[in-house]
Structure formats: structure tokens, C-alpha cells
Write a protein that holds these residues in place. Structure first.
Motif, short mmCIF file in Angstrom:
data_model
loop_
_atom_site.label_atom_id
_atom_site.label_comp_id
_atom_site.label_asym_id
_atom_site.label_seq_id
_atom_site.Cartn_x
_atom_site.Cartn_y
_atom_site.Cartn_z
N GLN A 1 -11.03 -33.92 -16.34
CA GLN A 1 -12.45 -33.12 -16.07
C GLN A 1 -12.81 -33.28 -14.52
N LEU A 2 -12.89 -34.92 -14.35
CA LEU A 2 -13.42 -35.24 -12.80
C LEU A 2 -12.64 -34.40 -11.93
N ILE A 3 -11.28 -34.27 -12.06
CA ILE A 3 -10.31 -33.56 -11.08
C ILE A 3 -10.74 -32.17 -11.02
N VAL A 4 -10.90 -31.53 -11.90
CA VAL A 4 -11.34 -30.29 -11.86
C VAL A 4 -12.71 -29.95 -11.33
N PHE A 5 -13.55 -30.69 -11.63
CA PHE A 5 -14.78 -30.80 -10.92
C PHE A 5 -14.99 -30.98 -9.55
N LEU A 6 -14.20 -32.00 -8.91
CA LEU A 6 -14.12 -32.19 -7.72
C LEU A 6 -13.58 -31.42 -7.00
N ILE A 7 -12.17 -30.58 -7.52
CA ILE A 7 -11.71 -29.45 -6.72
C ILE A 7 -12.80 -28.38 -6.49
N PHE A 8 -13.35 -28.22 -7.33
CA PHE A 8 -14.10 -26.97 -7.70
C PHE A 8 -15.24 -27.26 -6.53
N GLU A 9 -15.95 -28.33 -6.66
CA GLU A 9 -16.97 -28.46 -5.73
C GLU A 9 -16.70 -28.84 -4.20
N PHE A 10 -15.41 -29.24 -3.99
CA PHE A 10 -14.66 -29.31 -2.62
C PHE A 10 -14.80 -27.88 -1.99
N ILE A 11 -14.06 -27.15 -2.85
CA ILE A 11 -13.93 -25.75 -2.29
C ILE A 11 -15.19 -25.01 -2.07
N SER A 12 -16.00 -25.06 -3.09
CA SER A 12 -17.36 -24.40 -2.88
C SER A 12 -18.30 -24.94 -1.77
N PHE A 13 -18.18 -26.37 -1.53
CA PHE A 13 -18.82 -26.70 -0.56
C PHE A 13 -18.43 -26.24 0.82
N PHE A 14 -17.00 -26.13 1.18
CA PHE A 14 -16.42 -25.57 2.29
C PHE A 14 -16.72 -24.11 2.66
N THR A 15 -16.65 -23.35 1.31
CA THR A 15 -17.16 -21.86 1.28
C THR A 15 -18.59 -21.68 1.88
N ILE A 16 -19.43 -22.55 1.16
CA ILE A 16 -20.82 -22.37 1.74
C ILE A 16 -20.96 -22.73 3.15
N THR A 17 -20.19 -23.67 3.54
CA THR A 17 -20.50 -24.20 4.99
C THR A 17 -20.14 -23.16 5.98
N THR A 18 -18.79 -22.65 5.55
CA THR A 18 -18.36 -21.54 6.71
C THR A 18 -19.40 -20.46 6.76
N TYR A 19 -20.37 -20.17 5.91
CA TYR A 19 -21.21 -19.32 5.91
C TYR A 19 -22.52 -19.49 6.80
N ARG A 20 -22.64 -21.05 6.99
CA ARG A 20 -23.78 -21.37 7.90
C ARG A 20 -23.38 -21.45 9.32
N PHE A 21 -22.08 -21.31 9.47
CA PHE A 21 -21.82 -21.47 10.89
C PHE A 21 -21.06 -20.04 11.41
N PRO A 22 -21.68 -19.25 12.18
CA PRO A 22 -21.46 -17.90 12.79
C PRO A 22 -20.19 -18.01 13.38
N ASN A 23 -19.75 -19.17 14.28
CA ASN A 23 -18.71 -19.35 15.19
C ASN A 23 -17.34 -19.35 14.17
N VAL A 24 -17.53 -19.51 12.92
CA VAL A 24 -16.20 -19.58 12.08
C VAL A 24 -15.75 -18.21 11.92
N PRO A 25 -13.99 -18.03 12.23
CA PRO A 25 -13.65 -16.67 12.35
C PRO A 25 -13.66 -16.15 11.04
N SER A 26 -13.83 -14.75 10.85
CA SER A 26 -14.06 -14.22 9.54
C SER A 26 -12.80 -14.30 8.63
N THR A 27 -11.64 -14.38 9.34
CA THR A 27 -10.50 -14.73 8.36
C THR A 27 -10.30 -15.91 7.89
N VAL A 28 -10.84 -16.98 8.51
CA VAL A 28 -10.98 -18.46 8.07
C VAL A 28 -12.02 -18.32 6.96
N ARG A 29 -13.00 -17.60 7.00
CA ARG A 29 -14.38 -17.59 6.38
C ARG A 29 -13.57 -16.80 4.71
N MET A 30 -13.18 -15.78 4.95
CA MET A 30 -12.66 -15.22 3.83
C MET A 30 -11.46 -15.95 3.11
#
Length: 315
Positions: A246-275
Motif C-alpha cells: 500500500q505504501l509503495i502504491v501510494f508513494l508512486i501515485f503521489e510522486f507522479i502527481s507531484f511532478f505533473t502538478i509541478t510542470t504546469y506551474r512552470f511555463p518553460n517546461v516543454p509541452s511534450t514533457v508536460r504531456m
């Protein structure tokens, strides 16, 4: 591409962003994507069928766990097949009602993952910290109530999010992502004030994370304390085996979600990377979760081996 079509001529056929893939790589990417999708579907279905058919898994923990592969199937199916078809056909269009349904399902997937993992951690807390009272507490009615609370809260929060979004007048016809989301749908507005939508979106994101993380922190801290002060080593092993997945599943989900949200806060991130990072939210967890639970959950592993042996003997 005209992004400022008047609302009176708003077309239900929207343009949608896509990967810039070299023509020679289109079919290899499609095949790899389809393999990932099919493996995810088959493995999650195996977990569902094992829980549904094997009496040894007819326990409160697995009734709650049943929601996780079901949720994963919704998440990956809502996103990946349409993206793969778009890569091959190069149409880059989506029908507006279909876009809304996809957005609703992926938001339900995100919230559902958090609430189901919180429910599972609470179940493990009761099983390990209050073993004598576990079965008297986790009755079928209690389990049904926990699941209804988890999915009901998720559904209501997301429904209100989309009701707020539906009041916005639309003038544009381009989805600035490979998949539809509430954020992408708001981008179709005529420049209206979306402050309420943004505040509510931040509110439910914070609410979901604060509630579910609090429940999990409480549960796992109590489990850890029980292990530290319990003299029997088998209790520690049991706690580790039941909670680690359960901890592994939770950490994987939160890790990916964190990076997804972060990329939308930085307009300089290439759209391909963000998508690409955004897509990983709906692909990695549904792909890995069945393997994590299959390897780390002893009862599921044993049930799967027994089914294979029975089928081998029957042939």
C-alpha cells in the motif's frame, strides 16, 4: 489554428494536442502502448477475478482492495486507448461530450485512488492494532459503509467541480493537452473569470490529500508503534507484508502527481514533457499496481498459484 471561435459558432468537435512523433515511430509507439494497456487490463482483471472467485480472499481487506484495480481500469481506459488511436489516425480531434466524460473519469480516478488507499490503511490499522475486535468492527455493513463513503465523497466533490465548469461560456475549440481535464476544459472559456473554479479545484485537491494522508499517517504510525512494542517478530513481518504494498502504491501515485502538478506551474517546461508526465499518472499506477499486490500480498500470491495448479491438473 483559430482558438477564438465565437460562442455562437462553438463546435462540439474540438482540436486536441498530440505528440510530435516521427512517421517511422508511429506504429512502434502504438504497439508498445497497446501492450502496456493490454497487460494492465489483463493483470487488473486477474486481481478482480481472484478476489471475486476465491473464498480465501473473501475478507474485508480484499473487498476494499477490489476497488483499486477497478479504479485503475477506469483510469487507464479513459486515457490511453484514445491517445493511441489518435497517434495512428493523426486526426487530433475529440467530441466535446466525450471530452467531458473522459475528464470526469480521470478526476474520479485520482480521487478514488487516494480514498481507497486511505480505506485500506485504516483496515490494516484495525487488523494489526486491534486484532481481537477486528471482525466485530469490520462487518459487511461497515465495509460497505467505508466503500460508500470513499466513492460517494469522491463522486460528489468531482460532480460539483464539473457543475461549476459547465456554467462557463465557451468560445475556443482547442484542448491544450493530449487528454481532457477540468483545467483543459476551462481553457475553452471566453476569457471569463474562473476564480471560483480555481479556488474550488485547489480546495478539493487539498481536502482529498489532507484527509487521506492524515488517515494513512495515523494508521501507519500506529502500526509502526505496535511493531516496535510487540515482542513477536511475526507481528512485525505481518505488518510489513500487509502495509508495504500500500505504501509503495501510494508513494508512486503521489510522486507522479507531484511532478505533473509541478510542470504546469512552470511555463518553460516543454509541452511534450508536460504531456508525457501527465500521461504517466494514468499509466504507471494501473500497470504496476497488480504486480506490486501480486508480489507483496501473500494471500493473493497463494490464490493465484493455486488457480494455476488446478488448471494444470485439469488439463
Amino acid at each position: 489554428m483559430d482558438n477564438t471561435v465565437l460562442n455562437e459558432t462553438f463546435s462540439f468537435e474540438l482540436k486536441i494536442a498530440s505528440y510530435d512523433i516521427h512517421p517511422s515511430a508511429v506504429y512502434p509507439v502504438f504497439i508498445i502502448g497497446m501492450l502496456i494497456y493490454l497487460i494492465s487490463v489483463v493483470c487488473n482483471l486477474i486481481i478482480l477475478l481472484l478476489i471475486a472467485t476465491q473464498k480465501s480472499l473473501h475478507k474485508p481487506m480484499f473487498y476494499i482492495l477490489f476497488s483499486l484495480p477497478l479504479n485503475d481500469l477506469v483510469g487507464i481506459t479513459a486515457v490511453l486507448p484514445r491517445v493511441l488511436v489518435d497517434i495512428v489516425t493523426q486526426e487530433h480531434t475529440v467530441y466535446y461530450p466525450t471530452c467531458v466524460i473522459q475528464a470526469f473519469l480521470i478526476h474520479m480516478f485520482g480521487g478514488g485512488t487516494l480514498f481507497v488507499l486511505a480505506a485500506m490503511s485504516f483496515d490494516r490499522y484495525l487488523a494489526i492494532c486491534k486484532p481481537l475486535r477486528y471482525h466485530s468492527i469490520m462487518t459487511p455493513l461497515t465495509v460497505a459503509g467505508i466503500l460508500l463513503l470513499a466513492w460517494g465523497t469522491d463522486f460528489i466533490l468531482i460532480l460539483v467541480l464539473f457543475l461549476l465548469q459547465s456554467r462557463i461560456r465557451r468560445c475556443r475549440n482547442v484542448i491544450q493537452n493530449m487528454y481532457c481535464s477540468n483545467f483543459a476544459l476551462l481553457g475553452l472559456s471566453c476569457g471569463e473569470d474562473t476564480t471560483i473554479n480555481n479556488i474550488y479545484g485547489l480546495f478539493i485537491t487539498a481536502f482529498m490529500h489532507i484527509i487521506t494522508i492524515t488517515i494513512q499517517l495515523f494508521s501507519y504510525v500506529q502500526i509502526l508503534l505496535a511493531c516496535v512494542f510487540h515482542r513477536q517478530s511475526d507481528a512485525k513481518t505481518k505488518a510489513l507484508n500487509t502495509c508495504l504494498a500500500q505504501l509503495i502504491v501510494f508513494l508512486i501515485f503521489e510522486f507522479i502527481s507531484f511532478f505533473t502538478i509541478t510542470t504546469y506551474r512552470f511555463p518553460n517546461v516543454p509541452s511534450t514533457v508536460r504531456m508525457t508526465i501527465g500521461m504517466m499518472t494514468f499509466v504507471i499506477s494501473p500497470f504496476l499496481n497488480p504486480f506490486i499486490y501480486g508480489m507483496k500480498t501473500k494471500d493473493i500470491r497463494i490464490s493465484f498459484i493455486q488457480v494455476l495448479r488446478k488448471r494444470k491438473l485439469s488439463t
